[in-house]
Design an enzyme around this catalytic site. Structure first.
Site, PDB file in Angstrom:
ATOM      1  N   LEU A  93       0.860  -1.173   0.000  1.00 22.63           N
ATOM      2  CA  LEU A  93       0.000   0.000   0.000  1.00 22.63           C
ATOM      3  C   LEU A  93       0.902   1.229   0.000  1.00 22.63           C
ATOM      4  O   LEU A  93       1.982   1.212   0.599  1.00 22.63           O
ATOM      5  CB  LEU A  93      -0.906   0.033   1.233  1.00 22.63           C
ATOM      6  CG  LEU A  93      -1.940  -1.082   1.377  1.00 22.63           C
ATOM      7  CD1 LEU A  93      -2.674  -0.956   2.716  1.00 22.63           C
ATOM      8  CD2 LEU A  93      -2.945  -1.053   0.231  1.00 22.63           C
ATOM      9  N   ASP A  94       0.460   2.310  -0.682  1.00 25.80           N
ATOM     10  CA  ASP A  94       1.196   3.563  -0.591  1.00 25.80           C
ATOM     11  C   ASP A  94       1.373   3.940   0.872  1.00 25.80           C
ATOM     12  O   ASP A  94       0.517   3.624   1.712  1.00 25.80           O
ATOM     13  CB  ASP A  94       0.431   4.690  -1.294  1.00 25.80           C
ATOM     14  CG  ASP A  94       0.382   4.504  -2.804  1.00 25.80           C
ATOM     15  OD1 ASP A  94       1.145   3.682  -3.322  1.00 25.80           O
ATOM     16  OD2 ASP A  94      -0.436   5.190  -3.441  1.00 25.80           O
ATOM     17  N   MET A  95       2.437   4.662   1.155  1.00 22.80           N
ATOM     18  CA  MET A  95       2.688   5.076   2.527  1.00 22.80           C
ATOM     19  C   MET A  95       1.481   5.802   3.125  1.00 22.80           C
ATOM     20  O   MET A  95       1.121   5.594   4.288  1.00 22.80           O
ATOM     21  CB  MET A  95       3.912   5.993   2.585  1.00 22.80           C
ATOM     22  CG  MET A  95       4.269   6.464   3.990  1.00 22.80           C
ATOM     23  SD  MET A  95       5.729   7.518   4.052  1.00 22.80           S
ATOM     24  CE  MET A  95       5.063   9.022   3.326  1.00 22.80           C
ATOM     25  N   THR A 126      -1.666   5.492   2.330  1.00 22.36           N
ATOM     26  CA  THR A 126      -2.892   4.685   2.339  1.00 22.36           C
ATOM     27  C   THR A 126      -2.897   3.764   3.556  1.00 22.36           C
ATOM     28  O   THR A 126      -1.895   3.125   3.863  1.00 22.36           O
ATOM     29  CB  THR A 126      -2.996   3.845   1.061  1.00 22.36           C
ATOM     30  OG1 THR A 126      -2.918   4.706  -0.078  1.00 22.36           O
ATOM     31  CG2 THR A 126      -4.291   3.066   1.013  1.00 22.36           C
TER      32      THR A 126
END
Length: 558
Positions: free
Chosen positions: A405-407, A409
């Site tokens: 996951l993106d940081m 998110t």
């Protein structure tokens, strides 16, 4: 736009109550200072009302040739203490380099007609020779004869091979009959052996004749192409030399009065050749003018004005950081010696946060990752969910990373603890047997319903880590969506990614051909808020050992 000293613009609004920043803007990740916001608003008013020039921004609905433009403002203080700002545009505006009220380019390649004349005339002459050679019908005839000869050679050789197969079968049958009636078979067997050798020699000679004929045609064609290739190589070298000469004219100052050209600045970069357009962005133009005219930089910001590009995410009037590929090396030199705001990318936002384990057994661990927490170690920050799990499970074969996951998110992540579990789950991810559902809060309202967004994505090579839509080179990206409802002017949606491209959901929401509405709090493709309102809410997969379907759900905290 009133101005003194050519490009310096005093504030029209009363800004006396606004405190100056202690440090200059870190240009690659910032919140615009209130003074920059006011300066931008005044510049935007000027753009909207001036009559001196016209540019197709596409804001009137006419999309013919429409393209927006990045503008910048630099709040400065004069030697006498007067506060105001400078304005700049990236590249050209209204097909011009110089417009009233805007700082000039660092170097105007079109100001001196003689600057490029010698090299340009040489390149033009070579281009004409190249065009003549490419129109040479003799080379086309040779290529056509070569193709025909190759085709004819293949056909004749294949026909002979087929005949040899038939005659080989006939000789085999004759030998079998001779063995059955062995009296006086020696002359027959000798004749059959000679026929076999003769056929092999015939095939060899046929191949040799065609090889010689084709080699002659290739040599003739190579001779025809040699002059063309030599001219193209000469043109390439002249263009590179001219480019280097041009880059040498872009000389950038810093506060200490040190000067470096583009060639100097990029000499130590991973790619020592400056990208096209380097030095033409608003930020270096602004700083160059300030240093040249003894103006003290206070704060800086850049905003987009006009229709959004087809590929990049650019929203009208929104602020954006300086680009990485072109501006990062240049501004690194220009800002040397100045006290800057902290680079937030060097900070560890996960410090003091804990990861919540939702489920764990001998094969897997499922966690609820907080927002602003790396999935895996980054370039500058090593703390991540992976390193935390490695510390928590030191005796397991893993943990193995299966997805990220993106940081920014939050939400569900599954890690394999054994190689066996990793292999099973990897296969499920590859074959799309894993189901994921995200919930997002968009910054604006969209029509109620559901649908699918299919915009191919690739990295923005000039501005990593941002992604851009590219129908030519992008990878397929597919997102299904359903609206949940609206709240205070924002829309809550479910997002179901069928592919897992970097920033897929964020770009699909923000892009003009997607929702054209960024996720609330998206500091890359929209505007920063208390957090990115994107959460991996639901995750389903088959357990790697029991094969039973497992579904996990954690509601978002927004």
């Amino acid at each position: 736009m009133s101005h003194t000293n050519r490009c310096f613009t005093p504030f029209q609004a009363d800004v006396s109550a606004i405190a100056l920043p202690d440090r200059f803007t870190f240009p690659f990740c910032y919140e615009p200072h209130p003074l920059c916001v006011i300066a931008a608003e005044e510049l935007q008013h000027h753009i909207s009302t001036q009559q001196a020039w016209s540019h197709p921004f596409g804001l009137d609905g006419d999309e013919t040739g429409a393209h927006g433009k990045m503008f910048g403002v630099l709040v400065v203080k004069t030697p006498t203490g007067a506060l105001g700002y400078l304005s700049a545009f990236s590249g050209q505006l209204a097909e011009q380099n110089h417009l009233p009220g805007f700082v000039p380019p660092v170097f105007d390649r079109f100001a001196d007609d003689a600057f490029f004349r010698t090299e340009a005339n040489q390149i033009a002459a070579i281009n004409q020779q190249v065009r003549v050679l490419k129109q040479n019908t003799q080379a086309d005839e040779l290529r056509s004869r070569l193709a025909e000869s190759q085709q004819q050679a293949d056909a004749e050789i294949e026909a002979l091979r087929l005949r040899m197969i038939d005659t080989r079968a006939e000789r085999k049958q004759l030998r079998a009959d001779a063995d059955a009636h062995s009296n006086d078979s020696a002359p027959l067997l000798e004749r059959l052996a000679k026929e076999s050798v003769a056929e092999k020699n015939q095939l060899k000679q046929l191949k040799l004749r065609w090889e010689q004929r084709i080699r002659t045609l290739k040599d003739d064609l190579a001779a025809q192409n040699a002059e063309l290739h030599a001219l193209q190589e000469q043109r390439k070298q002249l263009s590179a030399a001219l480019q280097k000469k041009l880059f040498g004219q872009y000389r950038f100052l810093n506060q200490r009065g040190e000067v470096q050209s583009l060639n100097d600045i990029f000499s130590l970069a991973a790619n020592p050749i400056p990208p096209a357009g380097s030095g033409e962005c608003a930020a270096p133009k602004l700083l160059q003018y300030a240093f040249t005219h003894q103006l003290t930089p206070i704060a800086m910001a850049e905003f987009w004005w006009g229709r959004s590009p087809k590929s990049e995410i650019r929203q009208h009037k929104k602020f954006y950081p300086a680009c990485q590929n072109k501006c990062h090396p240049i501004l690194g030199h220009m800002l040397s010696g100045m006290t800057l705001d902290d680079n937030p990318l060097l900070n560890n936002p996960a410090e003091g946060q804990e990861i919540e384990i939702v489920y764990q057994d001998e094969a897997i661990v499922v966690i609820n990752k907080p927002a602003e927490f790396l999935s895996v170690p980054g370039v500058n920050v090593k703390d991540s969910t992976l390193t935390r799990l490695e510390q928590q499970f030191p005796e397991v074969e893993g943990p193995f990373v299966l997805h990220r996951l993106d940081m920014s998110t939050s939400g569900l992540l599954v890690f394999a603890l054994t190689r066996r579990a990793n292999k099973s789950l990897q296969k499920q991810f590859i074959t799309r047997g894993v189901e994921k559902r995200y919930v997002a809060l968009l910054s604006g309202e969209i029509a109620h319903g559901e649908g699918c967004i299919t915009l191919p994505l690739r990295p923005d090579l000039d501005d990593r880590p941002r992604q851009m839509v590219c129908f030519e080179h992008g990878k397929a990206a597919e997102t299904y969506w359903q609206t949940i409802g609206t709240e205070q002017g924002r829309t809550r949606v479910y997002l179901f990614p069928k592919t897992g491209r970097t920033h897929q959901l964020r770009v699909h929401c923000a892009h003009a051909q997607g929702f054209n509405t960024p996720i609330w709090g998206d500091d890359l493709y929209g505007e920063k808020a208390n957090r990115l309102h994107l959460h991996a809410e639901s995750l389903s997969f088959d357990h790697p050992y029991t094969k039973q379907r497992m579904t996990f759900q954690v509601d978002p905290d927004f």
